[in-house]
Scaffold this motif. Structure first.
Motif, PDB file in Angstrom:
ATOM      1  N   GLY A 209       8.920 -23.520 -28.697  1.00  0.00           N
ATOM      2  CA  GLY A 209       9.501 -24.648 -28.243  1.00  0.00           C
ATOM      3  C   GLY A 209       9.641 -24.362 -26.470  1.00  0.00           C
ATOM      4  N   PRO A 210      10.111 -23.213 -26.111  1.00  0.00           N
ATOM      5  CA  PRO A 210      10.462 -22.911 -24.651  1.00  0.00           C
ATOM      6  C   PRO A 210       8.736 -22.896 -24.148  1.00  0.00           C
ATOM      7  CG  PRO A 210      11.777 -21.501 -25.923  1.00  0.00           C
ATOM      8  CD  PRO A 210      10.728 -22.214 -26.732  1.00  0.00           C
ATOM      9  N   SER A 211       8.958 -23.051 -22.771  1.00  0.00           N
ATOM     10  CA  SER A 211       7.377 -22.982 -22.084  1.00  0.00           C
ATOM     11  C   SER A 211       7.678 -21.603 -21.629  1.00  0.00           C
ATOM     12  CB  SER A 211       7.510 -23.889 -20.991  1.00  0.00           C
ATOM     13  OG  SER A 211       7.089 -25.204 -21.187  1.00  0.00           O
ATOM     14  N   LEU A 212       8.859 -20.953 -21.261  1.00  0.00           N
ATOM     15  CA  LEU A 212       8.817 -19.779 -20.727  1.00  0.00           C
ATOM     16  C   LEU A 212       9.946 -18.799 -21.472  1.00  0.00           C
ATOM     17  CD1 LEU A 212       7.842 -17.695 -18.311  1.00  0.00           C
ATOM     18  CD2 LEU A 212       9.605 -18.659 -17.017  1.00  0.00           C
ATOM     19  N   VAL A 213       9.645 -17.484 -21.714  1.00  0.00           N
ATOM     20  CA  VAL A 213      10.754 -16.563 -22.380  1.00  0.00           C
ATOM     21  C   VAL A 213      10.561 -15.356 -21.619  1.00  0.00           C
ATOM     22  CG1 VAL A 213      11.646 -15.489 -24.625  1.00  0.00           C
ATOM     23  CG2 VAL A 213      10.506 -17.682 -24.654  1.00  0.00           C
ATOM     24  N   VAL A 214      11.893 -15.059 -21.015  1.00  0.00           N
ATOM     25  CA  VAL A 214      11.744 -13.807 -20.273  1.00  0.00           C
ATOM     26  C   VAL A 214      12.662 -12.944 -21.002  1.00  0.00           C
ATOM     27  CG1 VAL A 214      12.369 -12.674 -18.247  1.00  0.00           C
ATOM     28  CG2 VAL A 214      11.431 -15.050 -18.015  1.00  0.00           C
ATOM     29  N   LEU A 215      12.066 -11.636 -21.263  1.00  0.00           N
ATOM     30  CA  LEU A 215      12.742 -10.536 -21.973  1.00  0.00           C
ATOM     31  C   LEU A 215      13.214  -9.496 -20.795  1.00  0.00           C
ATOM     32  CD1 LEU A 215      13.494  -8.853 -24.464  1.00  0.00           C
ATOM     33  CD2 LEU A 215      11.078  -7.952 -24.466  1.00  0.00           C
ATOM     34  N   THR A 216      14.436  -9.322 -20.669  1.00  0.00           N
ATOM     35  CA  THR A 216      14.854  -8.350 -19.645  1.00  0.00           C
ATOM     36  C   THR A 216      15.173  -7.060 -20.292  1.00  0.00           C
ATOM     37  OG1 THR A 216      17.123  -8.935 -19.905  1.00  0.00           O
ATOM     38  CG2 THR A 216      16.044  -9.995 -18.110  1.00  0.00           C
ATOM     39  N   ARG A 217      14.714  -6.058 -19.623  1.00  0.00           N
ATOM     40  CA  ARG A 217      14.505  -4.438 -20.014  1.00  0.00           C
ATOM     41  C   ARG A 217      15.565  -3.597 -18.985  1.00  0.00           C
ATOM     42  NH1 ARG A 217      11.234  -3.623 -24.131  1.00  0.00           N
ATOM     43  NH2 ARG A 217       9.221  -4.865 -24.460  1.00  0.00           N
ATOM     44  N   GLY A 218      16.524  -4.078 -18.347  1.00  0.00           N
ATOM     45  CA  GLY A 218      17.220  -3.230 -17.559  1.00  0.00           C
ATOM     46  C   GLY A 218      16.433  -2.667 -16.476  1.00  0.00           C
ATOM     47  N   ALA A 219      16.653  -1.325 -16.412  1.00  0.00           N
ATOM     48  CA  ALA A 219      15.995  -0.484 -15.387  1.00  0.00           C
ATOM     49  C   ALA A 219      14.366  -0.524 -15.638  1.00  0.00           C
ATOM     50  CB  ALA A 219      16.373   1.110 -15.606  1.00  0.00           C
ATOM     51  N   GLY A 221      12.534  -3.163 -16.085  1.00  0.00           N
ATOM     52  CA  GLY A 221      12.018  -4.423 -15.407  1.00  0.00           C
ATOM     53  C   GLY A 221      12.124  -5.533 -16.510  1.00  0.00           C
ATOM     54  N   ALA A 222      11.092  -6.215 -16.447  1.00  0.00           N
ATOM     55  CA  ALA A 222      11.097  -7.273 -17.471  1.00  0.00           C
ATOM     56  C   ALA A 222       9.904  -7.838 -17.911  1.00  0.00           C
ATOM     57  CB  ALA A 222      11.649  -8.937 -16.690  1.00  0.00           C
ATOM     58  N   GLU A 223       9.583  -8.725 -19.082  1.00  0.00           N
ATOM     59  CA  GLU A 223       8.330  -9.390 -19.477  1.00  0.00           C
ATOM     60  C   GLU A 223       8.650 -10.815 -19.548  1.00  0.00           C
ATOM     61  OE1 GLU A 223       6.176  -6.928 -20.028  1.00  0.00           O
ATOM     62  OE2 GLU A 223       7.417  -5.286 -20.199  1.00  0.00           O
ATOM     63  N   ALA A 224       7.386 -11.544 -19.127  1.00  0.00           N
ATOM     64  CA  ALA A 224       7.561 -12.691 -19.220  1.00  0.00           C
ATOM     65  C   ALA A 224       6.428 -13.366 -20.388  1.00  0.00           C
ATOM     66  CB  ALA A 224       7.167 -13.544 -18.068  1.00  0.00           C
ATOM     67  N   TYR A 225       6.734 -14.139 -21.056  1.00  0.00           N
ATOM     68  CA  TYR A 225       5.921 -14.746 -22.189  1.00  0.00           C
ATOM     69  C   TYR A 225       5.888 -16.162 -22.386  1.00  0.00           C
ATOM     70  CZ  TYR A 225       6.997 -10.071 -24.239  1.00  0.00           C
ATOM     71  OH  TYR A 225       6.879  -8.831 -24.720  1.00  0.00           O
ATOM     72  N   TRP A 226       4.595 -16.493 -22.445  1.00  0.00           N
ATOM     73  CA  TRP A 226       4.581 -17.999 -22.571  1.00  0.00           C
ATOM     74  C   TRP A 226       3.525 -18.348 -23.796  1.00  0.00           C
ATOM     75  CZ3 TRP A 226       2.845 -14.717 -18.724  1.00  0.00           C
ATOM     76  CH2 TRP A 226       1.502 -14.841 -18.640  1.00  0.00           C
ATOM     77  N   ARG A 227       3.148 -19.567 -24.087  1.00  0.00           N
ATOM     78  CA  ARG A 227       2.311 -19.884 -25.252  1.00  0.00           C
ATOM     79  C   ARG A 227       1.068 -19.017 -25.377  1.00  0.00           C
ATOM     80  NH1 ARG A 227       1.290 -25.811 -24.613  1.00  0.00           N
ATOM     81  NH2 ARG A 227       1.869 -25.284 -22.590  1.00  0.00           N
ATOM     82  N   HIS A 228       0.491 -18.598 -24.217  1.00  0.00           N
ATOM     83  CA  HIS A 228      -0.893 -18.348 -23.907  1.00  0.00           C
ATOM     84  C   HIS A 228      -0.818 -16.733 -23.522  1.00  0.00           C
ATOM     85  CE1 HIS A 228      -2.362 -22.027 -25.213  1.00  0.00           C
ATOM     86  NE2 HIS A 228      -1.690 -22.560 -24.412  1.00  0.00           N
ATOM     87  N   GLY A 229       0.130 -16.185 -23.265  1.00  0.00           N
ATOM     88  CA  GLY A 229       0.247 -15.184 -22.457  1.00  0.00           C
ATOM     89  C   GLY A 229       1.321 -14.326 -22.194  1.00  0.00           C
ATOM     90  N   HIS A 230       1.337 -12.975 -21.419  1.00  0.00           N
ATOM     91  CA  HIS A 230       2.148 -12.263 -21.501  1.00  0.00           C
ATOM     92  C   HIS A 230       2.396 -11.286 -20.040  1.00  0.00           C
ATOM     93  CE1 HIS A 230       3.471  -7.720 -21.654  1.00  0.00           C
ATOM     94  NE2 HIS A 230       4.638  -8.355 -21.623  1.00  0.00           N
ATOM     95  N   ARG A 231       3.339 -11.296 -19.183  1.00  0.00           N
ATOM     96  CA  ARG A 231       2.948 -10.439 -18.073  1.00  0.00           C
ATOM     97  C   ARG A 231       4.298  -9.427 -17.794  1.00  0.00           C
ATOM     98  NH1 ARG A 231       3.060  -8.527 -13.294  1.00  0.00           N
ATOM     99  NH2 ARG A 231       2.793  -9.591 -11.316  1.00  0.00           N
ATOM    100  N   SER A 232       4.104  -8.356 -17.339  1.00  0.00           N
ATOM    101  CA  SER A 232       5.162  -7.537 -17.012  1.00  0.00           C
ATOM    102  C   SER A 232       5.447  -7.686 -15.821  1.00  0.00           C
ATOM    103  CB  SER A 232       4.499  -5.826 -17.509  1.00  0.00           C
ATOM    104  OG  SER A 232       4.334  -5.546 -18.705  1.00  0.00           O
ATOM    105  N   ILE A 233       7.079  -7.441 -15.552  1.00  0.00           N
ATOM    106  CA  ILE A 233       7.498  -7.526 -14.140  1.00  0.00           C
ATOM    107  C   ILE A 233       7.970  -6.439 -13.738  1.00  0.00           C
ATOM    108  CG2 ILE A 233       9.014  -8.861 -12.677  1.00  0.00           C
ATOM    109  CD1 ILE A 233       6.848 -10.626 -13.991  1.00  0.00           C
ATOM    110  N   ALA A 234       7.685  -5.640 -12.452  1.00  0.00           N
ATOM    111  CA  ALA A 234       8.053  -4.258 -12.408  1.00  0.00           C
ATOM    112  C   ALA A 234       9.588  -4.446 -11.997  1.00  0.00           C
ATOM    113  CB  ALA A 234       7.217  -3.819 -11.140  1.00  0.00           C
ATOM    114  N   PRO A 235      10.390  -3.222 -12.631  1.00  0.00           N
ATOM    115  CA  PRO A 235      11.733  -3.298 -12.001  1.00  0.00           C
ATOM    116  C   PRO A 235      11.801  -2.911 -10.443  1.00  0.00           C
ATOM    117  CG  PRO A 235      10.915  -1.311 -13.101  1.00  0.00           C
ATOM    118  CD  PRO A 235       9.684  -2.124 -12.887  1.00  0.00           C
ATOM    119  N   VAL A 236      13.138  -3.323 -10.235  1.00  0.00           N
ATOM    120  CA  VAL A 236      13.436  -3.390  -8.433  1.00  0.00           C
ATOM    121  C   VAL A 236      14.251  -2.112  -8.483  1.00  0.00           C
ATOM    122  CG1 VAL A 236      14.841  -4.461  -6.910  1.00  0.00           C
ATOM    123  CG2 VAL A 236      13.463  -5.787  -8.462  1.00  0.00           C
TER     124      VAL A 236
END
Length: 321
Positions: A209-219, A221-236
């Motif tokens: 259903g959602p177009s974008l799901v973001v999974l947060t991992r604390g220190a 970083g995070a992971e972005a998920y969408w129907r066709h892919g996945h992208r890791s987001i570096a921690p700050v």
């Protein structure tokens, strides 16, 4: 596109009583949805909070705190009852463990205003979507407003207030399916689906259903998920004071950037479907578009800035520059 219709946040406003191992307790305004509203207000969005607070000292503290950051309470939100509290006990790393003294039900005037009033975007989550009788009111309101407003959701699960994961999953996943954007922590998904990795759950949600799901991992970083892919987001990198309100600041930063980009937001006519379709198009390939990459990175910076100071104290636009 920046819409001038308000973003409406639905959910609890309460006072966090923060207990350090080495010092006296302190009281801070809080509540996950209220923190998201506060974050959106500080980022320059017109925002209204549909909630329930008492006509007492804690309630007055919350009202002043929200008003100072541009958050308007929906009429009828102040009731003749005690304001809810959450006691956060901090461990040596600054992470919080919560216990609650809370009553959650939307006052009837607030429920009516939520369904009938115009909104660009509606956000909800946490206790407001889990604790009866208010949870049922919130679900009904989301069904009513979805044709004219986009929706975001953060389960922000509080196991101390919930039934077993098996009993909670259906409720959470109904809300996920109603939403355009979902943010959840690694801890949320590990609790809800103990037999499934958080990554697998987030990827499955992004196809439900959602177009974008973001999974947060604390220190981590995070992971972005969408129907066709996945992208890791570096921690700050950040020197953590405490983690209170960090996930809510992340949510506010993410929604803010998507509103500015015209990928969330609605109003009279077909504006919500226009934004919803734009977000669908943006997540229609195997690469995360730059605007979504930047939105998640902005959200991560907002969370890091909040971790660097005490309590739920999300950043302003100037601090995110």
């Amino acid at each position: 596109m920046t819409t001038r219709l308000p973003a409406v946040v639905v959910g609890e406003a309460l006072v966090d009583v923060i207990v350090d191992r080495d010092g006296p307790s302190r009281s801070h305004p809080g509540g996950s949805p209220a923190n998201v509203a506060l974050g959106l207000g500080r980022l320059g969005h017109p925002v209204r909070l549909a909630t329930r607070v008492g006509h007492d000292d804690f309630g007055h503290l919350l009202q002043r705190h929200l008003k100072d950051s541009g958050v308007e309470l929906t009429a009828g939100s102040v009731v003749a009852a005690a304001t809810s509290t959450a006691t956060a006990v901090l461990d040596a790393a600054g992470a919080a463990r919560y216990t609650f003294d809370i009553t959650w039900a939307l006052p009837k005037a607030v429920e009516a205003a939520l369904i009938e009033g115009p909104a660009a975007h509606v956000h909800t989550g946490s206790i407001a979507t889990a604790l009866s009788p208010g949870a049922e009111q919130v679900l009904a309101a989301l069904h009513a407003v979805r044709p004219s407003a986009t929706v975001s959701y953060d389960p922000n699960v509080r196991p101390a207030l919930l039934r077993s994961p098996g009993e909670e999953r259906e409720r959470v996943e109904r809300l996920v399916a109603l939403s355009d954007v979902v943010k959840a922590s690694e801890e949320d998904l590990a609790w809800l689906h103990p037999g499934e990795t958080p990554d697998r759950t987030a990827a499955r949600w992004a196809r439900s259903g959602p177009s974008l799901v973001v999974l947060t991992r604390g220190a981590d970083g995070a992971e972005a998920y969408w129907r066709h892919g996945h992208r890791s987001i570096a921690p700050v990198p950040v020197q953590v004071v405490d983690t209170v309100g960090a996930g809510d600041a992340f949510m506010a930063g993410l929604v803010s950037r998507l509103l500015h980009a015209g990928l969330l937001g609605g109003g009279p006519g077909t504006e919500a479907e226009t934004a919803r379709a734009a977000l669908r198009r943006a997540t229609g390939t195997d690469r995360l578009p730059a605007i979504l990459d930047e939105a998640v990175a902005t959200a991560a910076r907002a969370a890091a800035l909040t971790c660097a100071r005490e309590g739920a104290d999300p950043p302003t636009t100037a601090e995110l520059m």
